[in-house]
Design an enzyme around this catalytic site. Structure first.
Site, mmCIF file in Angstrom:
data_model
loop_
_atom_site.group_PDB
_atom_site.id
_atom_site.type_symbol
_atom_site.label_atom_id
_atom_site.label_comp_id
_atom_site.label_asym_id
_atom_site.label_seq_id
_atom_site.Cartn_x
_atom_site.Cartn_y
_atom_site.Cartn_z
ATOM 1 N N LYS A 153 1.087 -1.213 -0.092
ATOM 2 C CA LYS A 153 0.001 0.053 -0.049
ATOM 3 C C LYS A 153 0.894 1.044 -0.061
ATOM 4 O O LYS A 153 1.919 1.221 0.768
ATOM 5 C CB LYS A 153 -0.867 -0.088 1.341
ATOM 6 C CG LYS A 153 -1.856 1.149 1.276
ATOM 7 C CD LYS A 153 -2.635 1.041 2.769
ATOM 8 C CE LYS A 153 -3.943 1.824 2.811
ATOM 9 N NZ LYS A 153 -4.568 1.699 4.150
ATOM 10 N N SER A 160 -9.346 1.570 3.192
ATOM 11 C CA SER A 160 -8.634 2.226 2.451
ATOM 12 C C SER A 160 -7.750 1.574 1.765
ATOM 13 O O SER A 160 -7.073 1.983 0.635
ATOM 14 C CB SER A 160 -7.894 3.480 3.403
ATOM 15 O OG SER A 160 -7.197 2.962 4.198
ATOM 16 N N SER A 186 -9.280 -0.787 7.474
ATOM 17 C CA SER A 186 -8.945 -0.634 6.200
ATOM 18 C C SER A 186 -8.064 -1.865 5.584
ATOM 19 O O SER A 186 -7.875 -1.723 4.268
ATOM 20 C CB SER A 186 -7.931 0.604 6.199
ATOM 21 O OG SER A 186 -8.529 1.722 6.179
#
Lengths: 477, 486, 96
Positions: free
Chosen positions: B75, B150, B174
Site C-alpha cells: 500500500k 482504504s 482498512s
C-alpha cells in the site's frame, strides 16, 4: 505609592547529550547547515520518535537538583503549531504532567537568603534555526537544532528585582553546570531566558498586568531588560496609564523593549498525548540513582569554602561560580597550608590568564597539584612571591612543574647570608645618600638599597633577609 | 505464465524445484498487471526495473526462506527508499522517501521482490478507495463496485492475481473491509505487533500494518516475516513472536467463540445474516462452542473513532506544509499564504474534512467534551472486550454490514460511508487482532467473516480462520469480472 | 452541537486550510452532523473512567545515547520544494 516588582522566568536549557532527544543525530552546536538531520528530526512522513535515555536521565537529574518532586508517571504531549523551524508542525513536549514540579532554588541577595520557587521542569525538543536573508524576501531553515533535547524551567513569580533575576539565573546556570546537565552558553543558545514582569502596590495580593520579554541573550541583558521594563511600567502607572499585556523583545542596540505582539495572539496549541510515545513510568531505584548523580551543589560548596577553608564570602562566591574552577581550587587547597594563597592566585593571575586566552580552567595545562607545589615553594622560602608569579606564567602555558622552570632559569632564592652581605656592602658603598637619609631617620630610604640588591641578584634575593642585613650593616658602620 | 494465486507455499515449492525462477514469478506479476490493471487500477507505481534486476540476481538460486524470490506489493503509505510514496495524495505526488519502512526492510531481507505501490484512499481516510487523490480502484468482482478501503488497491491486486500478497494498513477496518469486499484474507495484527516505522501516520494510536493474502496460511507466513519488536517504533511490543504455522492445526474443538448480541441486534442485511448463520453452523460443526457475549458500548465506537482518528490525523498531517518535501503552492504572497494554499490544494475533500473535525475536537474549550471523552469511551470498549474474553477465546462478527457498494454510491454522504466500518472500528479502538476471511457470496459478491482475538493472540485467530477456510470453499474463489484465470 | 461558519473559519485558520465562502456553508453543515453524531458520547456517564491514549506497550521505552550517521546533505534537501545555501527556503517570516 510604593510599587513592588514581580518577575517570573521561563528558561530553556539544552541538555548535554551526545544525540538528539528522539533520534540518533549528533547534538552538536556549530555544524554546517542541515548536516545533523535524519528522517526523524526532519519530520519525514512515517517516522517515529524514540526517547534518548540520557535526555530522560538528565531531565530528572535537573528536576532533583532544583528540589522538584519527580513524577513517577508522566507522558509526552504534542504542542501543535505551524512554523517553518518546527518540522512536524508539532513540538513533542510535556503539558499537564511535567517530569518535575514544586521545586526551588536558593539565592543570596546581599546578606539575605531568598528562596525562588520552581513551578515545573519539563522535557521537550528544540526547533530548528531560522536565518533571515538580509536583502531578500525569504528565510532559510537549518534543522540541525531540531530535536535537540531541552528542559524548560518555569519559576514562580517570586523574583522581586532585575538583580535578583540575574542572581537566580547565575545560580541556575551554576547548578546545571555542576550537574553536567548543560554547558549553559547563552551565546550559543544552550541557555535561553524569557521573563514575565509586572508591578503592584506593596502589600497588594493580586498581580498586576504583566508583559513578557524575549530575546535577552546575556545575563547582563536580562538585568538591563528587566530594569528598563520595570521603570517603563512604573512611569506608565505613575502617569495613571494602564499596562497592556504584550510580548516584548529586548533590543540591545537601543537598550529598550520593543513590542513583538500586542495582546496574546490566539494561541491554541491543541495539546494531546503523543500516541507514538508510551508513558514514562519510573521506578524508585531509577530516580534514586539520578539523585546520586548530583554532586555537591554551588550553595553547599560556597558554605564549605567559607567554613572549611576560612575563605572570605567574596572568594567563595567567585570560586564556586563554575564547577571546574571550584574543583580546581578544592584540589589545590588540599595540598597547601594556606588556602587563601591558592584563592588569591586563582582569582588573580590564573583567571586573568584564562580570560585573556579564552580558555576554561579544565583545559589549563597546569594541574592543581602543580600549583600547590608552587605555593609550597613560596611558603618554604625557596622562591619569592614575585618570582613565583613569573614561574606561574611558565607553568600555565607549558604545564611544566615549578621546580623544572626554576631550575631551567636559575630562579632559586638566594638565602646565603655571606653572599648577600657581600652584595649589600657594595651597594651601601655606592649609595651614600640613601645611607645618610636612612641614618637621618628616613626608614623608607632602605627600600632603595634593597631594590639595588634585588637588581643585582635579578630578584632572587630573599627580601626579608636582605632587609635585615642592610639594616645591620648600616648600623654597624 | 505462472498463476500467482496458488498460495505462497506452492510458489516456494516451484522455486525450490528449480522449474520456476523468481524472474518468472516477477514477470508473471508484471504480465498480469499489464493485462488487467488498466481496468482495476490497483497500482499507483510499478517498480518493474528494480524488481527485474533483483529477480535476476536471485535467478537460479534456491530460495532461503518461504518468501524468498516471491513478488509482493505495498500500500502506498509505507515508505520505500528511492520509490515514490504518495499516500494516495497530491500533496506527496512526487515524494521519494530517503528511507524504507521496517516492514519493507523485513520483506526485503526475506528475499521478497517489490513490484509496486498500491492505490488507497488519501492518507488512508476512506472505505472505498474513491478518496484516492489520483483515481479510484475497481473491485475485480464487479468493476462497477468499489474494492473497499482504504487498502483497496492491495485487496484488488491480490484478488485479481497481480501479486500473491500485499501489505495494507488498518486504522478502522482498512485491511479487513477491502479484504471482505474483494474475497481475500485480510489480517489486522494486534496494535504493537508489527512495527509502524515508515507507515505514514493517519491515526497513530490505531494504525497497524497487516497482510492481504489468498489464504489464511499465507497470512500466517507473511505475518511471521513482518511481526516483532522494532527499536525504531516505541509502540512495538517486545514480546516473542510465536510460530504461526504450527497454530494452523485445523482443530478448533472446544474453542469458545463469542457472538456479540449487540452486533447482531442491528437490523442486519438479510443476505449477510444468512451468510453469517451458515458460517456459525460451520464453526459449530468443527466443534467450536458458540456463546452469546455482550459488547454494550459498541454503539459509541463509531462516535469515539470519528473523534480520535481525525484528532490524531489533524496533528499527523500538519507536517505537509510545503517546507521540506511534497507539493508547495507556487503563487504564495507570504508564509501564511503558502501554508494555506499548499494545504488547501494538496489535500482532497475528505482529508480536509477530517483535519477540520480533528482540529475542532482538540481545540481549546472542546478537548474535554470531545477528544478526552472519546478516549474514555475507548476505555469502556476495551473493557467490553476484556470482559467478553473472560468467557470466550474469539469474537465472531461480520467484517462489514454489506458487500461492496457501487462506485459513487456513498461519496456524497460521509456519514453513511463511515457506517460501513461499524464492525471493524471497535477492534482498532481496543487494539485487538482480527482477521477477515471469505465466507460466501451474496448476489455474486464476496462477504467476509471477522474473527477477533485477545491482545497478541494472532495464533488463535489464525487457527480458527484456517479451520473455517479448510471446511469451506469460499477462499480462493476467483472473480470473473476480469477473467477468472491468469 | 452545531458548528457556525465562524467556528469553521477559526478551525480552518488553525489548520492552515483555506476555505471558500461556499465551502464554509457546506462544511458547517457537514461537520455539525458529524459532531452531532459524536455528541452521542455525552449520553454516557464517564465519571472516573480513565482515558485510553495508548494500547499495548505499557513500559517506558528508551534508546541508548549513541550517535549514528545523519543523512547526506543532498538527501536531506532532495525533496525540498525550494532550497538555497544548503537550507530550506521559505517566504520571509515577519517578526512575531
Amino acid at each position: 505609592m510604593a510599587l513592588e516588582t514581580v518577575i517570573g522566568l521561563e528558561i530553556h536549557v539544552e541538555l548535554a547529550t551526545k544525540t538528539k532527544i528522539f533520534c540518533n543525530c549528533a547534538n552538536e552546536f556549530g555544524a554546517p547547515p542541515n548536516t545533523h538531520v535524519c528522517p526523524v528530526c526532519m519530520g519525514s512522513p512515517g517516522v517515529l520518535p524514540v526517547l534518548n535515555e540520557e535526555a530522560l536521565g538528565l531531565g530528572i537529574r535537573a528536576a532533583l537538583a532544583l528540589n522538584c518532586e519527580v513524577r513517577r508517571d508522566s507522558k509526552f504531549d504534542r504542542k501543535n503549531y505551524f512554523y517553518p523551524d518546527n518540522p512536524k508542525a508539532y513540538q513533542i513536549s510535556q503539558y499537564d504532567e511535567p517530569i518535575g514540579e514544586h521545586g526551588y532554588v536558593e539565592i543570596m541577595v546581599g546578606e539575605e537568603k531568598r528562596r525562588i520557587g520552581i513551578t515545573r521542569v519539563h522535557l521537550e525538543e528544540d526547533a530548528g534555526k531560522l536565518n533571515h536573508a538580509a536583502f531578500e524576501d525569504a528565510s532559510y531553515v537549518d534543522f540541525n537544532r531540531a530535536g535537540v533535547p531541552l528542559i524548560e524551567i518555569v519559576s514562580e513569580p517570586d523574583i522581586r528585582s532585575a538583580e535578583e533575576a540575574r542572581l537566580f539565573l547565575e545560580e541556575l546556570k551554576a547548578i546545571m553546570q555542576y550537574c553536567l546537565i548543560s554547558d549553559c552558553k547563552m551565546e550559543e543558545g544552550s541557555l535561553r531566558c524569557d521573563a514575565n514582569i509586572s508591578l503592584r502596590p506593596v502589600g497588594q495580593e493580586t498581580l498586576g498586568t504583566k508583559t513578557e520579554i524575549k530575546n535577552m541573550n546575556s545575563f547582563r541583558n536580562v538585568q538591563r531588560g528587566l530594569e528598563y521594563e520595570r521603570s517603563r511600567q512604573a512611569a506608565m502607572l505613575g502617569a495613571g496609564e494602564s499596562i497592556s499585556q504584550q510580548t516584548l523583545r529586548w533590543d540591545e542596540a537601543s537598550a529598550t523593549t520593543v513590542v513583538m505582539r500586542s495582546k496574546e495572539d490566539a494561541h491554541d496549541y491543541r495539546y494531546f498525548p503523543d500516541p507514538d510515545l508510551p508513558r514514562i513510568r519510573l521506578a524508585e531505584e531509577y530516580i534514586e540513582e539520578r539523585g546520586r548523580e548530583i554532586p555537591e551543589l554551588p550553595s553547599a560548596r560556597r558554605d564549605r569554602f567559607e567554613r572549611g577553608y576560612g575563605l572570605p564570602a567574596y572568594d567563595a562566591g567567585v570560586l564556586t561560580a563554575m564547577r571546574s574552577l571550584a574543583d580546581y581550587f578544592d584540589e589545590t587547597a588540599k595540598h597547601v597550608t594556606d588556602p587563601k594563597t591558592a584563592s588569591n592566585l586563582i582569582m588573580g593571575e590564573i583567571l586573568a590568564y584564562l580570560n585573556a586566552a579564552g580558555k576554561d580552567i579544565a583545559n589549563l595545562p597546569m594541574r592543581p597539584r602543580q600549583l600547590a607545589d608552587l605555593i609550597g615553594l613560596v611558603e618554604d622560602g625557596t622562591i619569592s612571591t614575585k618570582i613565583a608569579k613569573d614561574v606561574l606564567k611558565g607553568m600555565m602555558s607549558s604545564g611544566k612543574d615549578a621546580n623544572a622552570i626554576i631550575a631551567e632559569q636559575g630562579l632559586v632564592q638566594i638565602s646565603d647570608e655571606g653572599q648577600l652581605r657581600e652584595i649589600a656592602l657594595r651597594v651601601i658603598a655606592a649609595n651614600p645618600k640613601s645611607v645618610a637619609d636612612y641614618l637621618a631617620g628616613k626608614d623608607k630610604a632602605i627600600g632603595a638599597l634593597v631594590g639595588q640588591v634585588m637588581k643585582e641578584t635579578k630578584g632572587k634575593a630573599n627580601p626579608q633577609l636582605i632587609n635585615k642585613i642592610i639594616a645591620e650593616l648600616i648600623r654597624q658602620a | 505464465m505462472q498463476d500467482l494465486t496458488v498460495g505462497i507455499a506452492q510458489l516456494h515449492d516451484w522455486l525450490k524445484s528449480g522449474d520456476v525462477t523468481s524472474l518468472d514469478l516477477v514477470a508473471a506479476s508484471f504480465a498480469r498487471i499489464g493485462a488487467i490493471d488498466s481496468a482495476v487500477q490497483a497500482f499507483l507505481t510499478v517498480t518493474e526495473e528494480a524488481a527485474l534486476v533483483r529477480a535476476k540476481e536471485n535467478a537460479g538460486k534456491t530460495p532461503d526462506g518461504i518468501l524468498d524470490g516471491i513478488p509482493f506489493a505495498l500500500k502506498d503509505n509505507m515508505a520505500t527508499r528511492g520509490v515514490k510514496t504518495t499516500c494516495g495524495s497530491r500533496i506527496l505526488e512526487e515524494y521519494i522517501p530517503p528511507y524504507s519502512a521496517t516492514v519493507m526492510d523485513r520483506l526485503d531481507a526475506a528475499g521478497g521482490v517489490l513490484v509496486g505501490k498500491l492505490n488507497m484512499d488519501e492518507f488512508a481516510m476512506g472505505s472505498s478507495t474513491e478518496n484516492s487523490g489520483f483515481f479510484p480502484t475497481r473491485n475485480p468482482w464487479n468493476l462497477g463496485t468499489v474494492p473497499g478501503g482504504s487498502s483497496g488497491g492491495a485487496a484488488a491486486a491480490v484478488a485479481s492475481g497481480m501479486v500473491p500478497y500485499a501489505l495494507g494498513s488498518d486504522t478502522g477496518g482498512s485491511i479487513r473491509q477491502p479484504a471482505a469486499y474483494c474475497g481475500v484474507v485480510g489480517l489486522k495484527p494486534t496494535y504493537g505487533r508489527v512495527s509502524r516505522y515508515g507507515l505514514v501516520a493517519y491515526a497513530s494510536s490505531l494504525d497497524q500494518i497487516g497482510p492481504l493474502t489468498r489464504t489464511v496460511e499465507d497470512a500466517a507466513l507473511v505475518l511471521q516475516a513482518i511481526a516483532g519488536y522494532d527499536h525504531r517504533d516505541s509502540t512495538s511490543v517486545n514480546l516473542p513472536v510465536p510460530d504461526y504455522m504450527t497454530a494452523l492445526t485445523g482443530d478448533i474443538r472446544g474453542l469458545r467463540i463469542g457472538l456479540p448480541k449487540d452486533y447482531f441486534a442491528h437490523d442486519m442485511d438479510a443476505g449477510m445474516r444468512k451468510v453469517m448463520d451458515a458460517a456459525m453452523e460451520v464453526l459449530r460443526g468443527l466443534g467450536a462452542e458458540l456463546v452469546e457475549v455482550e459488547l454494550p458500548h459498541t454503539e459509541y465506537a463509531l462516535s469515539a473513532y470519528y473523534l480520535i482518528a481525525p484528532a490524531e490525523a489533524s496533528s499527523n498531517l500538519a507536517r505537509y506544509d510545503g517546507v521540506r518535501y511534497g507539493f508547495r503552492a507556487k503563487d504564495a504572497e507570504n508564509l501564511l499564504d503558502m501554508y494555506n494554499k499548499t494545504r488547501s490544494r494538496g489535500f482532497g475533500t475528505e482529508v480536509k474534512r477530517r483535519i477540520l473535525i480533528g482540529t475542532y475536537a482538540l481545540s481549546s474549550g472542546y478537548y474535554d467534551a470531545y477528544y478526552k471523552r472519546a478516549q474514555q469511551v475507548r476505555t469502556l470498549i476495551r473493557r467490553d472486550f476484556e470482559t467478553a474474553f473472560e468467557r470466550v477465546d474469539l469474537v465472531f462478527a461480520p467484517t462489514a454490514p454489506t458487500t461492496a457498494f457501487k462506485l459513487g454510491e456513498k461519496t456524497s454522504d460521509p456519514l453513511t460511508m463511515y457506517l460501513s466500518d461499524i464492525y471493524t472500528i471497535p477492534v482498532n479502538l481496543a487494539g485487538l487482532p482480527a482477521i477477515s476471511v471469505p465466507c460466501g457470496l451474496i448476489d455474486g459478491m464476496p462477504a467476509g467473516l471477522q474473527l477477533i482475538g485477545r491482545m497478541f493472540d494472532e495464533a488463535t485467530v489464525l487457527r480458527a480462520a484456517h479451520a473455517y477456510e479448510q471446511a469451506t470453499e469460499w477462499t480462493g474463489k476467483r472473480p470473473q469480472a476480469i477473467g477468472g484465470q491468469a | 452541537m452545531s458548528l457556525s461558519k465562524k467556528d469553521v473559519e477559526y478551525v480552518a485558520a488553525l489548520a492552515r486550510l483555506h476555505v471558500t465562502e461556499v465551502e464554509k456553508e457546506a462544511l458547517s453543515a457537514e461537520l455539525s452532523r458529524i459532531l452531532e453524531y459524536a455528541g452521542e458520547l455525552k449520553k454516557l456517564d464517564l465519571a472516573g473512567v480513565e482515558p485510553t491514549s495508548h494500547v499495548g506497550v505499557t513500559q517506558t521505552v528508551v534508546r541508548k545515547d549513541e550517535p549514528r550517521a545523519s543523512l547526506p546533505l543532498a538527501t536531506v534537501l532532495a525533496n525540498a520544494p525550494d532550497a538555497e545555501e544548503d537550507q530550506f527556503k521559505v517566504p520571509a517570516i515577519l517578526e512575531g
